[in-house]
Design a protein around this motif. Structure first.
Motif, short mmCIF file in Angstrom:
data_model
loop_
_atom_site.label_atom_id
_atom_site.label_comp_id
_atom_site.label_asym_id
_atom_site.label_seq_id
_atom_site.Cartn_x
_atom_site.Cartn_y
_atom_site.Cartn_z
N SER A 83 0.87 -1.19 0.00
CA SER A 83 0.00 0.00 0.00
C SER A 83 0.90 1.23 0.00
O SER A 83 2.10 1.13 0.28
CB SER A 83 -0.91 0.03 1.24
N GLY A 84 0.30 2.36 -0.26
CA GLY A 84 1.07 3.60 -0.21
C GLY A 84 1.60 3.85 1.19
O GLY A 84 2.74 4.29 1.38
N LEU A 85 0.77 3.57 2.19
CA LEU A 85 1.19 3.80 3.57
C LEU A 85 2.35 2.87 3.95
O LEU A 85 3.28 3.29 4.65
CB LEU A 85 0.00 3.62 4.52
N ILE A 88 5.47 4.36 2.66
CA ILE A 88 5.91 5.48 3.51
C ILE A 88 6.64 4.93 4.74
O ILE A 88 7.71 5.42 5.12
CB ILE A 88 4.70 6.35 3.91
N TYR A 109 -0.14 13.58 4.77
CA TYR A 109 -1.23 12.59 4.74
C TYR A 109 -1.44 12.08 6.17
O TYR A 109 -0.49 11.66 6.84
CB TYR A 109 -0.78 11.47 3.79
N GLU A 152 5.62 16.52 1.57
CA GLU A 152 4.50 16.07 0.74
C GLU A 152 4.02 17.31 0.00
O GLU A 152 3.55 18.26 0.62
CB GLU A 152 3.38 15.48 1.60
N SER A 156 -2.21 16.60 0.31
CA SER A 156 -3.27 16.01 -0.49
C SER A 156 -4.67 16.50 -0.12
O SER A 156 -5.64 16.15 -0.77
CB SER A 156 -3.21 14.49 -0.43
N ASP A 181 6.61 12.45 -0.42
CA ASP A 181 5.40 11.78 -0.89
C ASP A 181 4.95 12.53 -2.15
O ASP A 181 4.46 13.65 -2.08
CB ASP A 181 4.32 11.82 0.20
N THR A 183 2.77 11.51 -4.49
CA THR A 183 1.60 10.85 -5.06
C THR A 183 0.78 11.77 -5.96
O THR A 183 0.29 11.35 -7.00
CB THR A 183 0.72 10.28 -3.92
N ALA A 203 1.87 6.51 -3.91
CA ALA A 203 0.78 5.57 -3.66
C ALA A 203 0.26 5.13 -5.03
O ALA A 203 -0.49 5.86 -5.69
CB ALA A 203 -0.31 6.22 -2.82
N THR A 205 -1.83 3.13 -5.63
CA THR A 205 -3.28 3.03 -5.45
C THR A 205 -4.03 4.13 -6.22
O THR A 205 -5.18 3.94 -6.63
CB THR A 205 -3.58 3.19 -3.94
N LYS A 206 -3.39 5.27 -6.41
CA LYS A 206 -4.06 6.43 -7.00
C LYS A 206 -3.93 6.42 -8.52
O LYS A 206 -4.57 5.64 -9.18
CB LYS A 206 -3.50 7.72 -6.37
N LEU A 215 -4.38 -1.79 -4.38
CA LEU A 215 -3.59 -1.08 -3.37
C LEU A 215 -2.12 -1.38 -3.63
O LEU A 215 -1.75 -2.55 -3.80
CB LEU A 215 -3.96 -1.54 -1.97
N LEU A 216 -1.31 -0.32 -3.70
CA LEU A 216 0.11 -0.53 -4.00
C LEU A 216 0.91 0.71 -3.59
O LEU A 216 0.41 1.83 -3.69
CB LEU A 216 0.29 -0.76 -5.51
N TRP A 335 -8.39 8.42 -4.36
CA TRP A 335 -8.60 9.29 -5.52
C TRP A 335 -7.74 8.80 -6.67
O TRP A 335 -7.04 7.80 -6.56
CB TRP A 335 -8.27 10.75 -5.18
C1 LIG Z 1 -3.65 7.59 -0.52
C2 LIG Z 1 -2.39 8.23 -0.13
C3 LIG Z 1 -1.38 7.50 0.48
C4 LIG Z 1 -1.54 6.07 0.91
O1 LIG Z 1 -1.89 5.16 -0.09
P1 LIG Z 1 -2.65 3.82 0.31
O2 LIG Z 1 -2.32 2.89 -0.81
O3 LIG Z 1 -4.10 4.16 0.40
O4 LIG Z 1 -2.09 3.35 1.62
C5 LIG Z 1 -0.21 8.16 0.77
N1 LIG Z 1 -0.03 9.45 0.47
C6 LIG Z 1 -0.97 10.18 -0.13
C7 LIG Z 1 -0.69 11.60 -0.46
C8 LIG Z 1 -2.18 9.59 -0.45
O5 LIG Z 1 -3.14 10.34 -1.01
#
Ligand SMILES: *Cc1c(COP(=O)(O)O)cnc(C)c1O
Length: 390
Positions: A83-85, A88, A109, A152, A156, A181, A183, A203, A205-206, A215-216, A335
């Motif tokens: 996941s993005g988290l 991080i 975030y 960041e 976001s 970050d 993203t 992330a 994921t976005k 999720l990645l 998003w």
């Molecule tokens: C969504 C998001 C993350 C985390 O991504 P996940 O895959 O949902 O854990 C990290 N940083 C920012 C800025 C994000 O918007």
């Protein structure tokens, strides 16, 4: 397929990380699933003489995305997280150890803040949050044990654009690693390593997914930090799933097209919103009235489809009427997908270094790929409901 540094980003997106003739000529690297990897002989086993040695270390599927992303991000190497988290967390644990102090932007975030305030705190790492607009002033917050500056840009939710070059200059002079970050922009709109960032998090994921179906997380690093990042990744074996990686590789091929369209659509909606009497301010960096405009124009190559706005003061009932009747905009977190989303947000509840004092309710929009005329009609009806209730 071809590794040519002179190729333009769009061409790189199409060709990076692919080796069709290692896959019987098929264009895409398939989903390799697996734990065990067999060694042909005892000698090979002893020497770990194999391109891949175990599922957690990597497969042709993970390698395809890692190498493609490194090429696009201009990085020495990349690791993939579930996941993005998680990405991080990996980046922070690569640089920080017990007794260290880190500086984290107050616009971060929120789950990143939670990670710092719980896990890192428990491990003896102290976090100081700083004003995202601090720029070169970050120098005054640096202590002898400061080991990382986390950025960041933009935040976001609140869309503050940080002066990355100014912060990087201070960090480099003091030999403190920087983590960004990235993203919102992706490496296509902000090539972070070229700006001197040591570790960049995306992330996936976005926008890399683009379809709200995976999720990645990705962490890319420059030559100074990649070895340590990779070692940290190997120690955790915090692996992303093969399906998700395959879908991300598919998303990668169209990333530029989708980002450019998100930019075009997002700006069209933002420009319409600016003219609404119910709206106090639109935080879209391509608008000259947005506080982040100058930095965005100086440092970024584009704007994604995520932006925010402040409404003029209105009642909770009026805000509920605005949101609840929306037909095309979904309400939910995350998003960067093909569908448009809106969520209210309130940074007042958790900021510690800065005052967040919007004139009225704050909303964040992620603009998708619908026809903007239909989205505008949906918003027009929402404003009519808001007005009727206020
Ligand atoms: C969504 C998001 C993350 C985390 O991504 P996940 O895959 O949902 O854990 C990290 N940083 C920012 C800025 C994000 O918007």
């Amino acid at each position: 397929m071809t590794k040519d540094k002179n190729l333009r980003p769009r061409t790189k997106l199409v060709h990076a990380g692919r080796h069709p003739f290692e896959q019987h000529g098929f264009i895409n690297t398939p989903i390799y699933r697996g734990s065990t990897v067999l060694f042909p002989t005892y000698a090979d086993l002893l020497a770990r003489n194999a391109r891949f040695s175990y599922g957690t270390v990597g497969t042709p599927t993970t390698e395809a995305l890692e190498t493609a992303w490194s090429e696009i991000a201009g990085a020495e190497g990349t690791v993939l997280a579930p996941s993005g988290l998680a990405a991080i967390a990996l980046a922070l644990l690569t640089v920080a150890k017990s007794g260290d102090h880190i500086l984290v932007t107050d616009s971060v975030y929120r789950p990143t803040r939670n990670f710092c305030d719980t896990i890192l705190q428990r491990l003896g790492v102290e976090t100081t949050y700083y004003d995202p607009l601090i720029g070169a002033g970050i120098e005054s917050l640096i202590r002898p044990n400061t080991r990382a500056i986390f950025l960041e840009s933009p935040g976001s939710q609140s869309l503050e654009f940080q002066d990355v070059p100014a912060i990087v200059a201070v960090a480099q002079a003091k030999e403190i690693p920087t983590i960004l970050d990235n993203t919102w922009a992706t490496p296509l709109f902000f090539p972070s390593h070229a700006h001197g960032i040591d570790l960049a998090v995306e992330a996936g994921t976005k926008y890399l997914s683009g379809h709200s179906d995976l999720l990645l997380g990705l962490v890319s690093a420059n030559a100074t930090w990649f070895k340590r990042l990779r070692a940290t990744f190997d120690a955790f074996a915090m692996c992303a799933g093969p399906e998700d990686i395959f879908l991300a590789l598919r998303g990668l091929r169209t990333l530029e097209l989708r980002l450019r369209e998100a930019e075009r659509q997002g700006l069209a909606i933002a420009e319409w919103l600016v003219k609404r009497p119910e709206v106090a301010q639109v935080l879209h960096p391509a608008l000259p009235t947005c506080p982040g405009h100058a930095i965005w124009k100086r440092d970024f190559r584009g704007a994604s489809g995520l932006f925010s706005l402040y409404l003029n003061p209105c009642s909770q009932e009026a805000l509920a009427a605005f949101l609840d009747g929306l037909r095309l905009f979904g309400m939910g977190y995350s998003w960067g997908g093909y569908e448009s989303l809106v969520v209210p947000f309130d940074c007042r509840t958790y900021r510690t270094a800065t005052q967040f004092d919007p004139p009225g309710p704050a909303l964040r929009f992620s603009i998708g790929l619908e026809d903007p005329q239909d989205l505008i009609a949906d918003l027009e009806a929402a404003f009519a409901r808001l007005k009727a209730r206020n």
